[in-house]
Design an enzyme around this catalytic site. Sequence first.
Site, PDB file in Angstrom:
ATOM      1  NE  ARG A 297      48.255  47.317  46.536  1.00  0.00           N
ATOM      2  CZ  ARG A 297      47.586  46.188  46.335  1.00  0.00           C
ATOM      3  NH1 ARG A 297      47.580  45.627  45.142  1.00  0.00           N
ATOM      4  NH2 ARG A 297      46.933  45.611  47.311  1.00  0.00           N
TER       5      ARG A 297
ATOM      6  NE  ARG B 215      47.451  43.474  51.377  1.00  0.00           N
ATOM      7  CZ  ARG B 215      48.291  43.611  50.355  1.00  0.00           C
ATOM      8  NH1 ARG B 215      49.468  44.179  50.537  1.00  0.00           N
ATOM      9  NH2 ARG B 215      47.953  43.178  49.169  1.00  0.00           N
TER      10      ARG B 215
ATOM     11  NE  ARG C   7      51.915  44.321  44.984  1.00  0.00           N
ATOM     12  CZ  ARG C   7      50.781  43.633  45.165  1.00  0.00           C
ATOM     13  NH1 ARG C   7      50.455  42.642  44.339  1.00  0.00           N
ATOM     14  NH2 ARG C   7      50.003  43.904  46.182  1.00  0.00           N
TER      15      ARG C   7
ATOM     16  NE  ARG D 130      41.094  40.108  49.926  1.00  0.00           N
ATOM     17  CZ  ARG D 130      41.772  40.631  48.917  1.00  0.00           C
ATOM     18  NH1 ARG D 130      41.227  40.775  47.748  1.00  0.00           N
ATOM     19  NH2 ARG D 130      43.031  40.994  49.085  1.00  0.00           N
TER      20      ARG D 130
ATOM     21  CE  LYS E  26      44.158  37.477  44.740  1.00  0.00           C
ATOM     22  NZ  LYS E  26      45.264  37.619  45.709  1.00  0.00           N
TER      23      LYS E  26
HETATM   24  P1  AMP Z   1      44.062  43.445  46.728  1.00  0.00           P
HETATM   25  O1  AMP Z   1      44.455  44.415  45.679  1.00  0.00           O
HETATM   26  O2  AMP Z   1      43.196  42.331  46.201  1.00  0.00           O
HETATM   27  O3  AMP Z   1      45.229  42.927  47.534  1.00  0.00           O
HETATM   28  O4  AMP Z   1      43.109  44.238  47.763  1.00  0.00           O
HETATM   29  C1  AMP Z   1      43.604  45.366  48.473  1.00  0.00           C
HETATM   30  C2  AMP Z   1      42.703  45.684  49.653  1.00  0.00           C
HETATM   31  O5  AMP Z   1      41.381  45.995  49.191  1.00  0.00           O
HETATM   32  C3  AMP Z   1      42.498  44.546  50.661  1.00  0.00           C
HETATM   33  O6  AMP Z   1      43.554  44.468  51.595  1.00  0.00           O
HETATM   34  C4  AMP Z   1      41.174  44.978  51.306  1.00  0.00           C
HETATM   35  O7  AMP Z   1      41.338  46.052  52.191  1.00  0.00           O
HETATM   36  C5  AMP Z   1      40.400  45.499  50.092  1.00  0.00           C
HETATM   37  N1  AMP Z   1      39.680  44.399  49.417  1.00  0.00           N
HETATM   38  C6  AMP Z   1      39.952  43.879  48.191  1.00  0.00           C
HETATM   39  N2  AMP Z   1      39.098  42.888  47.891  1.00  0.00           N
HETATM   40  C7  AMP Z   1      38.262  42.759  48.960  1.00  0.00           C
HETATM   41  C8  AMP Z   1      37.184  41.908  49.271  1.00  0.00           C
HETATM   42  N3  AMP Z   1      36.767  40.952  48.432  1.00  0.00           N
HETATM   43  N4  AMP Z   1      36.574  42.065  50.484  1.00  0.00           N
HETATM   44  C9  AMP Z   1      36.956  43.015  51.342  1.00  0.00           C
HETATM   45  N5  AMP Z   1      37.984  43.844  51.128  1.00  0.00           N
HETATM   46  C10 AMP Z   1      38.637  43.734  49.945  1.00  0.00           C
END
Ligand code: AMP
Length: 216
Positions: free
Chosen positions: A163, A174, A130, A91, A13
């Site tokens: 990360r 996740r 990654r 989400r 994404k």
């Molecule tokens: P990402 O970089 O999109 O994989 O997001 C990393 C982490 O941020 C996720 O595993 C959640 O802990 C938090 N996070 C990101 N987007 C959301 C969302 N829309 N709702 C809740 N937690 C989020």
Amino acid sequence: MNLVMFGPPGSGKGTQAERIRNRYRLRHISTGDLLRDAVARKTELGRKVESILASGALVSDDLVLALMRDAIAQVGNDAQYAGWLLDGFPRTIGQAEGLDAILADLKQEIGALVVLDVKREALVDRLSGRRTCTQCKTVFHVKVNPPQVDGVCDKCGGALVQREDDRPETIAKRLEVYAAQTQPVLAHYRGRLPVHEIDGELPVDEVTRRIECVLA
Ligand code: AMP
């Protein structure tokens, strides 16, 4: 044009959003990037969410909706953008409903959803390999797209790190959260909005080409 980029963690994404946003002059709003930035800056929000991010669970809908309302509203006041591109949001069903209310209030609409489909094995492989630049956030992969010098960003020379939530235990969590809470969000939009499913396992350029094709 306003878009939502949808798909599991590791589906590409962020990578595709970076490419698409230039072409359509969109503000790329990544909830994960905003939250990680809050953690790095040790803001009040950052302190609240740090351990949640590290565990792979989701931050509460209330916090995320407040963050996104501000981010979306700001785009409307900025003439350099023709719209926004949401990455990693909504989400949960609660977030999708909250977003509907925010957009009704701001008199804005989502134009389409782009869904990146990638199988579980490929996701685990991508996430575990990654590496992200601490400075410019460019993403590398130890096998598929390694930097020229181990641990150093080709673009800006910044240090590359894994990360915290890309470690094996957290990856599994996740993906579980995605299947249970995020996948059902698609049903909220199907039939109401154009939902474009793209094979996210194709080469990166081909995925971009297909996205541009369905959006044309
Ligand atoms: P990402 O970089 O999109 O994989 O997001 C990393 C982490 O941020 C996720 O595993 C959640 O802990 C938090 N996070 C990101 N987007 C959301 C969302 N829309 N709702 C809740 N937690 C989020």
